[in-house]
Write a protein that holds these residues in place. Structure first.
Motif, PDB file in Angstrom:
ATOM      1  N   THR A  73       0.841  -1.197   0.000  1.00 49.35           N
ATOM      2  CA  THR A  73       0.000   0.000   0.000  1.00 49.35           C
ATOM      3  C   THR A  73       0.876   1.247   0.000  1.00 49.35           C
ATOM      4  OG1 THR A  73      -0.113   0.125   2.420  1.00 49.35           O
ATOM      5  CG2 THR A  73      -1.861  -1.127   1.301  1.00 49.35           C
ATOM      6  N   VAL A  74       0.259   2.364  -0.365  1.00 47.20           N
ATOM      7  CA  VAL A  74       0.836   3.691  -0.178  1.00 47.20           C
ATOM      8  C   VAL A  74      -0.056   4.427   0.812  1.00 47.20           C
ATOM      9  CG1 VAL A  74       1.330   5.917  -1.260  1.00 47.20           C
ATOM     10  CG2 VAL A  74       1.884   3.788  -2.465  1.00 47.20           C
ATOM     11  N   THR A  75       0.531   4.925   1.880  1.00 48.03           N
ATOM     12  CA  THR A  75      -0.229   5.619   2.914  1.00 48.03           C
ATOM     13  C   THR A  75      -0.320   7.099   2.584  1.00 48.03           C
ATOM     14  OG1 THR A  75       0.536   4.066   4.597  1.00 48.03           O
ATOM     15  CG2 THR A  75      -0.380   6.149   5.380  1.00 48.03           C
ATOM     16  N   LEU A  76      -1.548   7.607   2.450  1.00 45.74           N
ATOM     17  CA  LEU A  76      -1.775   9.040   2.258  1.00 45.74           C
ATOM     18  C   LEU A  76      -2.072   9.665   3.611  1.00 45.74           C
ATOM     19  CD1 LEU A  76      -4.035   9.087  -0.949  1.00 45.74           C
ATOM     20  CD2 LEU A  76      -1.532   9.161  -0.792  1.00 45.74           C
ATOM     21  N   VAL A  91      -0.555  -3.449  -5.103  1.00 44.95           N
ATOM     22  CA  VAL A  91      -0.233  -4.753  -5.676  1.00 44.95           C
ATOM     23  C   VAL A  91      -1.260  -5.059  -6.762  1.00 44.95           C
ATOM     24  CG1 VAL A  91      -0.001  -7.222  -5.223  1.00 44.95           C
ATOM     25  CG2 VAL A  91       0.841  -5.565  -3.555  1.00 44.95           C
ATOM     26  N   SER A  92      -0.830  -5.610  -7.882  1.00 39.75           N
ATOM     27  CA  SER A  92      -1.744  -5.865  -8.991  1.00 39.75           C
ATOM     28  C   SER A  92      -2.607  -7.097  -8.731  1.00 39.75           C
ATOM     29  CB  SER A  92      -0.957  -6.055 -10.288  1.00 39.75           C
ATOM     30  OG  SER A  92      -0.187  -7.229 -10.218  1.00 39.75           O
ATOM     31  N   ALA A  93      -3.573  -7.289  -9.598  1.00 38.58           N
ATOM     32  CA  ALA A  93      -4.518  -8.398  -9.434  1.00 38.58           C
ATOM     33  C   ALA A  93      -3.825  -9.758  -9.466  1.00 38.58           C
ATOM     34  CB  ALA A  93      -5.592  -8.323 -10.522  1.00 38.58           C
ATOM     35  N   ARG A 369     -14.412   4.863   0.923  1.00 36.73           N
ATOM     36  CA  ARG A 369     -14.251   3.885  -0.154  1.00 36.73           C
ATOM     37  C   ARG A 369     -13.521   2.653   0.356  1.00 36.73           C
ATOM     38  NH1 ARG A 369     -12.157   5.894  -5.734  1.00 36.73           N
ATOM     39  NH2 ARG A 369     -13.030   3.858  -6.213  1.00 36.73           N
ATOM     40  N   SER A 370     -13.907   1.506  -0.163  1.00 38.08           N
ATOM     41  CA  SER A 370     -13.233   0.262   0.220  1.00 38.08           C
ATOM     42  C   SER A 370     -11.922   0.138  -0.542  1.00 38.08           C
ATOM     43  CB  SER A 370     -14.112  -0.941  -0.111  1.00 38.08           C
ATOM     44  OG  SER A 370     -14.255  -1.078  -1.520  1.00 38.08           O
ATOM     45  N   ALA A 375      -8.617  -0.187  -5.575  1.00 41.33           N
ATOM     46  CA  ALA A 375      -7.778  -1.058  -6.403  1.00 41.33           C
ATOM     47  C   ALA A 375      -8.337  -1.179  -7.814  1.00 41.33           C
ATOM     48  CB  ALA A 375      -7.658  -2.432  -5.753  1.00 41.33           C
ATOM     49  N   ARG A 376      -9.669  -1.244  -7.936  1.00 48.45           N
ATOM     50  CA  ARG A 376     -10.278  -1.324  -9.269  1.00 48.45           C
ATOM     51  C   ARG A 376      -9.982  -0.069 -10.082  1.00 48.45           C
ATOM     52  NH1 ARG A 376     -14.549  -3.878  -6.450  1.00 48.45           N
ATOM     53  NH2 ARG A 376     -15.688  -1.902  -6.263  1.00 48.45           N
TER      54      ARG A 376
END
Length: 389
Positions: A73-76, A91-93, A369-370, A375-376
């Motif tokens: 993840t990237v933490t904002l 991370v990709s699908a 948002r989830s 990710a989508r």
């Protein structure tokens, strides 16, 4: 086009080295010509998303050779309070990783692979000064450091000589333009900090900051991005921590602690290339990387797009029968994607630097948002797969 096709790559940065390795893997002999007399890594760190790592994996460069640090993840964070706004999955699908790494480690890995490949020849200290076309292909003139001139003719020329491309200037293409932003780059040794918490970004009005581990976690790369008026106000001359601390004096104490612990700060004015210079309209010339589409670092895709470009240029030539057809194949694959990436960069630039009230609405939207939904949104970017030859 057959492997006997002559390939000339101008520029030995990330784009040019990736292109050369991609062509060589397809069986082409490649000449790389670089204007610098010595290849030295520029910049401190970078991030490589899964789309770029798939290309490097096909070229035999895995995470261990890149000395990278994997992130999920990237933490904002809020610039002022430091409160977490969101954890953005990267991370990709298919599970391909997302890496932060030292730019010198990537360049060293690419150079080592180039040096080990008998199909690739690298020449340093020659600057492209002119070009002409004939029935034999594209002829480039290069001025050496001693003032002498060398000429090289190739069927396919890959222009990968950076944002201030001499080859693009020779083609009469528009010059890069200042973006109005400047990046202050610095590094922090492990001894001067606590253990790195991964990739973090602090967002605030007109400015933001990004920190992430490099060199297998031994060093942290810190980048502060804001208006170039910061540099115009004298910071470029002093480059002092005191000046930077003043600019970020009301920000999260954790960020200010990183600035204080960091080494010297180097200002890097950010320029862009717009419109895209990928399709100059000259047969046999394909422009890639920053020479084609230098973009701001708000989506961490500059290096990734250069790597994608390098692979795709070789792919386009392998499946074409003429230089014109190769250029069409390349444009068919790259134009729409690069436009979409640019749009994402522009979106991030707006939402990262919002003033207080719009920023509060942004933060609330992200918190609601989830992770799956976020990710989508990034799937089209990170799930890209290199075209098969």
């Amino acid at each position: 086009m057959p492997p006997s096709t002559s390939i000339l790559v101008v520029g030995a940065g990330i784009a040019g080295l990736t292109a050369a390795l991609s062509f060589a893997q397809a069986g082409f002999a490649v000449d790389i010509v670089e204007r610098s007399e010595r290849l030295e890594a520029v910049g401190a760190g970078l991030q490589l998303s899964p789309n770029a790592l798939r290309v490097l994996a096909r070229l035999g460069l895995d995470r261990e050779r890149l000395n990278g640090v994997a992130a999920t993840t990237v933490t904002l964070r809020s610039g002022r309070s430091g409160r977490t706004i969101a954890e953005i999955p990267v991370v990709s699908a298919d599970g391909t990783a997302y890496l932060s790494l030292y730019r010198a480690d990537l360049q060293s890995a690419l150079l080592a692979a180039v040096a080990a490949d008998p199909l690739i020849t690298l020449t340093l200290g020659e600057r492209c000064t002119a070009l002409a076309q004939s029935a034999d292909g594209t002829t480039l003139s290069f001025t050496r450091t001693d003032g002498s001139v060398a000429e090289r003719t190739a069927t396919i020329v890959i222009a990968a000589d950076g944002v201030h491309s001499a080859l693009c200037a020779a083609l009469g293409l528009p010059a890069a333009v200042p973006s109005g932003d400047v990046a202050w780059r610095m590094t922090i040794d492990a001894a001067a900090q606590a253990s790195s918490p991964g990739i973090q970004a602090w967002l605030g009005p007109r400015r933001h900051a990004v920190a992430y581990p490099v060199q297998a976690g031994r060093t942290t790369n810190l980048v502060l991005i804001g208006p170039d008026s910061d540099a115009a106000a004298g910071m470029a001359e002093s480059a002092t921590k005191t000046a930077l601390m003043q600019r970020f004096r009301r920000w999260d104490p954790r960020l200010r602690g990183l600035i204080e612990a960091a080494g010297p700060a180097t200002p890097w004015p950010l320029s862009t290339v717009d419109p895209d210079r990928s399709a100059p309209g000259m047969d046999g010339v394909i422009v890639i990387g920053d020479a084609a589409h230098a973009m701001l670092p708000y989506a961490a895709q500059g290096a990734a797009m250069a790597i994608e470009d390098g692979w795709t240029a070789a792919w386009a030539v392998t499946r074409a029968s003429t230089p014109q057809e190769a250029a069409r194949h390349y444009a068919d694959v790259r134009t729409a994607r690069l436009k979409r990436v640019r749009q994402r960069v522009a979106f991030h630039r707006r939402v990262y630097h919002l003033p207080a009230l719009p920023a509060a609405a942004r933060d609330l939207t992200l918190r609601l948002r989830s992770a799956e939904s976020v990710a989508r949104d990034l799937g089209w970017l990170y799930d890209w797969t290199p075209p098969e030859r």
